[in-house]
Design a protein around this motif. Sequence first.
Motif, mmCIF file in Angstrom:
data_model
loop_
_atom_site.group_PDB
_atom_site.id
_atom_site.type_symbol
_atom_site.label_atom_id
_atom_site.label_comp_id
_atom_site.label_asym_id
_atom_site.label_seq_id
_atom_site.Cartn_x
_atom_site.Cartn_y
_atom_site.Cartn_z
ATOM 1 N N GLU A 43 0.829 -1.196 0.000
ATOM 2 C CA GLU A 43 0.000 0.000 0.000
ATOM 3 C C GLU A 43 0.868 1.252 0.000
ATOM 4 O OE1 GLU A 43 -2.412 0.109 3.509
ATOM 5 O OE2 GLU A 43 -0.755 0.747 4.789
ATOM 6 N N GLY A 44 0.256 2.349 -0.382
ATOM 7 C CA GLY A 44 0.917 3.646 -0.350
ATOM 8 C C GLY A 44 0.058 4.646 0.389
ATOM 9 N N LEU A 45 0.660 5.744 0.790
ATOM 10 C CA LEU A 45 -0.065 6.827 1.451
ATOM 11 C C LEU A 45 -0.027 8.039 0.539
ATOM 12 C CD1 LEU A 45 -1.522 8.050 3.883
ATOM 13 C CD2 LEU A 45 0.714 8.492 4.920
ATOM 14 N N GLU A 46 -1.205 8.480 0.114
ATOM 15 C CA GLU A 46 -1.305 9.623 -0.790
ATOM 16 C C GLU A 46 -1.163 10.918 0.011
ATOM 17 O OE1 GLU A 46 -1.908 10.504 -4.966
ATOM 18 O OE2 GLU A 46 -1.789 8.585 -3.908
ATOM 19 N N TYR A 47 -0.414 11.877 -0.539
ATOM 20 C CA TYR A 47 -0.168 13.155 0.130
ATOM 21 C C TYR A 47 -0.544 14.320 -0.778
ATOM 22 C CZ TYR A 47 2.796 10.962 3.724
ATOM 23 O OH TYR A 47 3.280 10.210 4.771
ATOM 24 N N VAL A 48 -0.814 15.441 -0.147
ATOM 25 C CA VAL A 48 -0.842 16.743 -0.823
ATOM 26 C C VAL A 48 0.331 17.531 -0.259
ATOM 27 C CG1 VAL A 48 -2.130 18.864 -1.212
ATOM 28 C CG2 VAL A 48 -3.328 16.671 -1.104
ATOM 29 N N ALA A 49 1.116 18.160 -1.133
ATOM 30 C CA ALA A 49 2.333 18.832 -0.659
ATOM 31 C C ALA A 49 2.578 20.118 -1.428
ATOM 32 C CB ALA A 49 3.539 17.906 -0.803
ATOM 33 N N CYS A 50 3.319 21.016 -0.766
ATOM 34 C CA CYS A 50 3.788 22.247 -1.402
ATOM 35 C C CYS A 50 5.148 22.581 -0.806
ATOM 36 C CB CYS A 50 2.799 23.395 -1.171
ATOM 37 S SG CYS A 50 2.729 23.964 0.545
ATOM 38 N N LEU A 51 5.806 23.582 -1.334
ATOM 39 C CA LEU A 51 7.041 24.049 -0.723
ATOM 40 C C LEU A 51 6.711 24.806 0.562
ATOM 41 C CD1 LEU A 51 8.983 25.305 -3.867
ATOM 42 C CD2 LEU A 51 9.294 23.143 -2.627
ATOM 43 N N LYS A 52 7.533 24.630 1.582
ATOM 44 C CA LYS A 52 7.252 25.246 2.879
ATOM 45 C C LYS A 52 7.151 26.761 2.787
ATOM 46 C CE LYS A 52 8.773 22.005 6.412
ATOM 47 N NZ LYS A 52 9.773 21.685 7.449
ATOM 48 N N ASP A 53 7.964 27.365 1.930
ATOM 49 C CA ASP A 53 7.944 28.823 1.872
ATOM 50 C C ASP A 53 6.728 29.369 1.127
ATOM 51 O OD1 ASP A 53 8.552 28.311 -0.788
ATOM 52 O OD2 ASP A 53 10.555 29.166 -0.724
ATOM 53 N N LYS A 54 5.857 28.471 0.632
ATOM 54 C CA LYS A 54 4.651 28.911 -0.057
ATOM 55 C C LYS A 54 3.369 28.485 0.659
ATOM 56 C CE LYS A 54 4.472 29.101 -4.507
ATOM 57 N NZ LYS A 54 4.418 28.776 -5.949
ATOM 58 N N LYS A 55 3.507 27.780 1.786
ATOM 59 C CA LYS A 55 2.325 27.202 2.421
ATOM 60 C C LYS A 55 1.357 28.233 2.985
ATOM 61 C CE LYS A 55 4.372 26.280 7.006
ATOM 62 N NZ LYS A 55 3.383 26.994 7.832
ATOM 63 N N ASP A 56 1.828 29.462 3.230
ATOM 64 C CA ASP A 56 0.942 30.498 3.762
ATOM 65 C C ASP A 56 0.342 31.378 2.672
ATOM 66 O OD1 ASP A 56 1.200 29.767 6.464
ATOM 67 O OD2 ASP A 56 3.114 30.810 6.609
ATOM 68 N N SER A 57 0.592 31.054 1.430
ATOM 69 C CA SER A 57 -0.104 31.729 0.338
ATOM 70 C C SER A 57 -1.598 31.476 0.494
ATOM 71 C CB SER A 57 0.375 31.169 -1.006
ATOM 72 O OG SER A 57 -0.566 31.408 -2.013
ATOM 73 N N PRO A 58 -2.458 32.513 0.374
ATOM 74 C CA PRO A 58 -3.897 32.324 0.618
ATOM 75 C C PRO A 58 -4.520 31.207 -0.213
ATOM 76 C CG PRO A 58 -3.389 34.653 0.494
ATOM 77 C CD PRO A 58 -2.126 33.929 0.119
ATOM 78 N N VAL A 59 -4.153 31.103 -1.487
ATOM 79 C CA VAL A 59 -4.748 30.076 -2.341
ATOM 80 C C VAL A 59 -4.286 28.684 -1.907
ATOM 81 C CG1 VAL A 59 -4.920 29.189 -4.693
ATOM 82 C CG2 VAL A 59 -4.986 31.647 -4.290
ATOM 83 N N ILE A 60 -2.992 28.535 -1.654
ATOM 84 C CA ILE A 60 -2.471 27.233 -1.237
ATOM 85 C C ILE A 60 -3.017 26.856 0.141
ATOM 86 C CG2 ILE A 60 -0.363 25.982 -0.591
ATOM 87 C CD1 ILE A 60 1.079 27.541 -2.790
#
Length: 292
Positions: A259-276
Amino acid sequence: MNHAQIRAFHAVANEGSFTKAADVLNVTQPTLSGQVAALEETYGVKLFERRGRGIEITEIGRRLHAVTLRQFAVELEAEQVLLSARGLMSGQLRVAADAPYHVVPLLATFSRLYPGINFSMSFGNSQQVLQGLFERKSDVVVMPNIQEDRRIHAAPLKREPLIVFVDRNHPWSARRSISITELPHHRVILREKGSVTRKIFENALESAGVKLGEILEVGSREAVREAVASGLGIGVVFESEFGNDTRLHGLTVRDVQLEGLEYVACLKDKKDSPVIRAFFDQIQSLTATSNS
């Protein structure tokens, strides 16, 4: 039920004082007292005992306060959603994934919540998707088994098993499961290196001490499907990707954890962008709902 009266009661119960509650709601104390008194009279209950200059909440008052705490927490959450939406009347979100099966429903929901946001989707194998994130070609990625990396902010989406599949004329087509030890006797069709599906599968083989025989490597998920349907060998796929192709038959591998674990990810320096941040809030709501 009169909402103003309930709000007045809630403020008094929170503050432990009619004077403080009146200040919080920006009304006069007589107005606040009248609203609480009207609520008590309507339902024939006593919510507070007046003791000199102080008050003490009654048993029925404590029970009602437990309800209003939940009620106004939900109201605050709804207000925060609306305020965040007001700030997301426009924008762009670039999403990359290794397959469409999880990301498309997520983006459909996101588009309904934030119709002013333009988004794009791109696809590749997991290695390509992750590289595109580091090169800032995408804002968010949806993919399995992301390794811990100080540059990445990731949230789990769901666990998902892998299955093997054969064509309908294969001797295994009447079975529901196989042992991993049976695989070396058959040709196995795998994606190229860099595919998470292949990596999970090969790790499971290694853990079980099983070495494959003949391997046919192809360059896409669709090619694997067509090769299996043509009787060229056995394929491996995430369960959600299997679909309803009547030419194929899926089987579980019963003696290994595949099995695998599906993730949603972004770069840490962009995580506080309102859209993200809004996209991650959606994931948090989904996972909270599925776990409740």
